[in-house]
Design a protein around this motif. Structure first.
Motif, PDB file in Angstrom:
ATOM      1  N   LEU A 181       0.469  -1.058   0.013  1.00 34.07           N
ATOM      2  CA  LEU A 181      -0.201  -0.035  -0.550  1.00 34.07           C
ATOM      3  C   LEU A 181       0.876   1.306  -0.108  1.00 34.07           C
ATOM      4  N   ARG A 182       2.075   1.100   0.524  1.00 32.30           N
ATOM      5  CA  ARG A 182       3.098   2.681   0.139  1.00 32.30           C
ATOM      6  C   ARG A 182       3.615   2.087  -0.264  1.00 32.30           C
ATOM      7  N   GLU A 183       4.112   1.313  -1.079  1.00 34.80           N
ATOM      8  CA  GLU A 183       4.385   2.015  -2.959  1.00 34.80           C
ATOM      9  C   GLU A 183       3.624   2.258  -3.342  1.00 34.80           C
ATOM     10  N   ALA A 184       2.302   1.432  -3.922  1.00 33.52           N
ATOM     11  CA  ALA A 184       0.989   2.600  -4.216  1.00 33.52           C
ATOM     12  C   ALA A 184       0.627   3.892  -3.607  1.00 33.52           C
ATOM     13  N   LEU A 185       1.087   4.249  -2.756  1.00 33.34           N
ATOM     14  CA  LEU A 185       0.814   5.631  -2.503  1.00 33.34           C
ATOM     15  C   LEU A 185       1.929   6.487  -2.811  1.00 33.34           C
ATOM     16  N   ALA A 212       3.219   6.245  -5.467  1.00 33.18           N
ATOM     17  CA  ALA A 212       3.635   6.181  -7.402  1.00 33.18           C
ATOM     18  C   ALA A 212       3.315   7.318  -7.383  1.00 33.18           C
ATOM     19  N   PRO A 213       3.813   7.706  -8.861  1.00 38.87           N
ATOM     20  CA  PRO A 213       3.521   9.043  -9.149  1.00 38.87           C
ATOM     21  C   PRO A 213       2.258   9.465  -9.615  1.00 38.87           C
ATOM     22  N   ASP A 214       2.016   7.742 -10.204  1.00 40.31           N
ATOM     23  CA  ASP A 214       0.324   8.225 -10.776  1.00 40.31           C
ATOM     24  C   ASP A 214      -0.426   7.656  -9.839  1.00 40.31           C
ATOM     25  N   PRO A 215      -1.285   8.158  -9.482  1.00 39.78           N
ATOM     26  CA  PRO A 215      -2.747   7.305  -9.023  1.00 39.78           C
ATOM     27  C   PRO A 215      -3.201   6.487  -9.298  1.00 39.78           C
ATOM     28  N   TRP A 216      -3.372   6.806 -10.620  1.00 39.06           N
ATOM     29  CA  TRP A 216      -3.466   5.149 -11.069  1.00 39.06           C
ATOM     30  C   TRP A 216      -3.516   4.063 -10.858  1.00 39.06           C
ATOM     31  N   ASP A 217      -1.978   4.191 -11.737  1.00 39.61           N
ATOM     32  CA  ASP A 217      -0.960   3.681 -11.828  1.00 39.61           C
ATOM     33  C   ASP A 217      -0.725   3.048 -10.299  1.00 39.61           C
ATOM     34  N   GLY A 218      -1.019   3.698  -8.915  1.00 37.84           N
ATOM     35  CA  GLY A 218      -0.876   3.138  -7.618  1.00 37.84           C
ATOM     36  C   GLY A 218      -2.064   2.506  -6.948  1.00 37.84           C
ATOM     37  N   TYR A 264      -1.586  -1.347  -6.424  1.00 37.38           N
ATOM     38  CA  TYR A 264      -2.129  -1.861  -4.801  1.00 37.38           C
ATOM     39  C   TYR A 264      -2.747  -3.457  -5.647  1.00 37.38           C
ATOM     40  N   LEU A 265      -3.855  -3.220  -5.930  1.00 34.21           N
ATOM     41  CA  LEU A 265      -4.971  -4.185  -6.627  1.00 34.21           C
ATOM     42  C   LEU A 265      -4.430  -5.910  -6.909  1.00 34.21           C
ATOM     43  N   ALA A 271      -6.761  -0.320   6.231  1.00 30.06           N
ATOM     44  CA  ALA A 271      -8.283   0.526   6.097  1.00 30.06           C
ATOM     45  C   ALA A 271      -7.866   2.118   6.002  1.00 30.06           C
ATOM     46  N   PRO A 272      -7.205   2.175   6.846  1.00 32.25           N
ATOM     47  CA  PRO A 272      -6.903   4.083   5.762  1.00 32.25           C
ATOM     48  C   PRO A 272      -5.969   4.086   4.767  1.00 32.25           C
ATOM     49  N   LEU A 273      -4.815   3.367   4.361  1.00 25.56           N
ATOM     50  CA  LEU A 273      -4.449   3.074   3.190  1.00 25.56           C
ATOM     51  C   LEU A 273      -4.916   3.131   2.490  1.00 25.56           C
ATOM     52  N   VAL A 274      -5.967   1.685   2.407  1.00 29.53           N
ATOM     53  CA  VAL A 274      -6.664   1.927   1.360  1.00 29.53           C
ATOM     54  C   VAL A 274      -7.134   2.841   0.794  1.00 29.53           C
ATOM     55  N   ASN A 275      -8.230   3.250   1.900  1.00 32.08           N
ATOM     56  CA  ASN A 275      -9.159   5.016   1.571  1.00 32.08           C
ATOM     57  C   ASN A 275      -8.460   5.529   0.883  1.00 32.08           C
ATOM     58  N   GLN A 276      -7.032   5.155   0.945  1.00 29.98           N
ATOM     59  CA  GLN A 276      -5.750   6.747   0.724  1.00 29.98           C
ATOM     60  C   GLN A 276      -5.855   6.393  -0.860  1.00 29.98           C
ATOM     61  N   VAL A 277      -5.009   5.037  -1.093  1.00 31.08           N
ATOM     62  CA  VAL A 277      -5.608   5.303  -2.098  1.00 31.08           C
ATOM     63  C   VAL A 277      -6.405   4.885  -3.328  1.00 31.08           C
ATOM     64  N   ALA A 278      -7.262   4.825  -2.376  1.00 30.72           N
ATOM     65  CA  ALA A 278      -8.544   5.435  -3.540  1.00 30.72           C
ATOM     66  C   ALA A 278      -9.630   6.758  -3.233  1.00 30.72           C
ATOM     67  N   ASP A 279      -8.486   7.643  -2.538  1.00 33.46           N
ATOM     68  CA  ASP A 279      -9.560   8.980  -2.600  1.00 33.46           C
ATOM     69  C   ASP A 279      -7.748   9.531  -3.490  1.00 33.46           C
ATOM     70  N   ARG A 280      -6.847   9.164  -2.737  1.00 29.61           N
ATOM     71  CA  ARG A 280      -5.723   9.955  -3.839  1.00 29.61           C
ATOM     72  C   ARG A 280      -6.335   9.696  -5.829  1.00 29.61           C
TER      73      ARG A 280
END
Length: 221
Positions: free
Chosen positions: A74-78, A80-86, A90-91, A125-134
């Motif tokens: 999740l932290r690697e996903a967050l 990532a320069p491009d939020p969609w790539d992140g 993650y998925l 859970a908060p990190l998953v939310n951040q990935v989606a929010d971003r």
């Protein structure tokens, strides 16, 4: 034997049991017993019970390491320069881990849920939310998709892996273990923010507390 040697032996046996338990739970799920794990580790049952009072303690030790691994994804996903790539990173990584580890998939789907397992999952859970929010705030993810949607979509996709795991492999197909990825990519197209209008979703998203409640096994009786 010296006290230092005994401590080293105890630590070595504990690691052997954790490795064996993770391997066994990955292949057979959480129904495997501590006795099964001891035999798989090549240690005596008494040794296993000296290191872990019961199977739940072993599962918790494994689960803590799995949560560390998922948090790193999740932290690697967050990062990532491009939020969609992140979000895709993650998925893909999370689903790959669950496809290879039935025990992890069962834990994430709430198949066993003492409070101390719940607290570990609260880290994620908060990190998953951040990935989606971003991704949503960047205009790349549908405006009505939240982090809890990503969790439940994964639960659905891991059920495909379970179906494949329990099924007969069709002749000439060596890729059925990766079949969940086909449906992941279909799902990703549905998650993208479209250039034109989109249908309203018929049911509101769950909040994080609602998701945790729903994932707990229902009491019977």
């Amino acid at each position: 034997m010296t006290e230092q040697t005994l401590r080293k032996d105890a630590a070595r046996n504990r690691e052997r049991l954790i490795a064996a338990g993770r391997d066994l739970f990955a292949r057979r799920g959480l129904d495997a017993t501590l006795n099964d794990v001891a035999h798989h580790a090549g240690v005596g049952v008494g040794t296993a019970y000296r290191r872990f009072a019961n199977k739940e303690e072993l599962i918790e030790a494994i689960w803590r390491r799995q949560v560390d691994e998922l948090e790193a994804i999740l932290r690697e996903a967050l990062a990532a320069p491009d939020p969609w790539d992140g979000l895709v990173l993650y998925l893909e990584r999370s689903l790959a881990a669950q496809a290879q580890d039935l025990g992890m998939a069962q834990m994430l789907a709430g198949r066993t849920w003492p409070d101390h397992y719940d607290r570990q999952r609260d880290r994620l859970a908060p990190l998953v939310n951040q990935v989606a929010d971003r991704a949503r705030e960047a205009g790349l993810l549908r405006r009505d998709v939240t982090g809890t949607d990503l969790i439940f979509l994964q639960i659905g996709l891991t059920s495909i892996s379970g179906t494949v795991r329990d099924g007969t492999v069709p002749e000439g197909r060596s890729d059925t273990g990766q079949l969940y990825r086909r449906y992941l990519w279909i799902m990703l197209d549905g998650l993208r923010a479209p250039a034109s209008g989109q249908s309203a979703l018929p049911v509101p998203a769950l909040s994080t507390p609602e998701m945790h409640t729903l994932l707990r096994p229902r009491a019977h009786g």
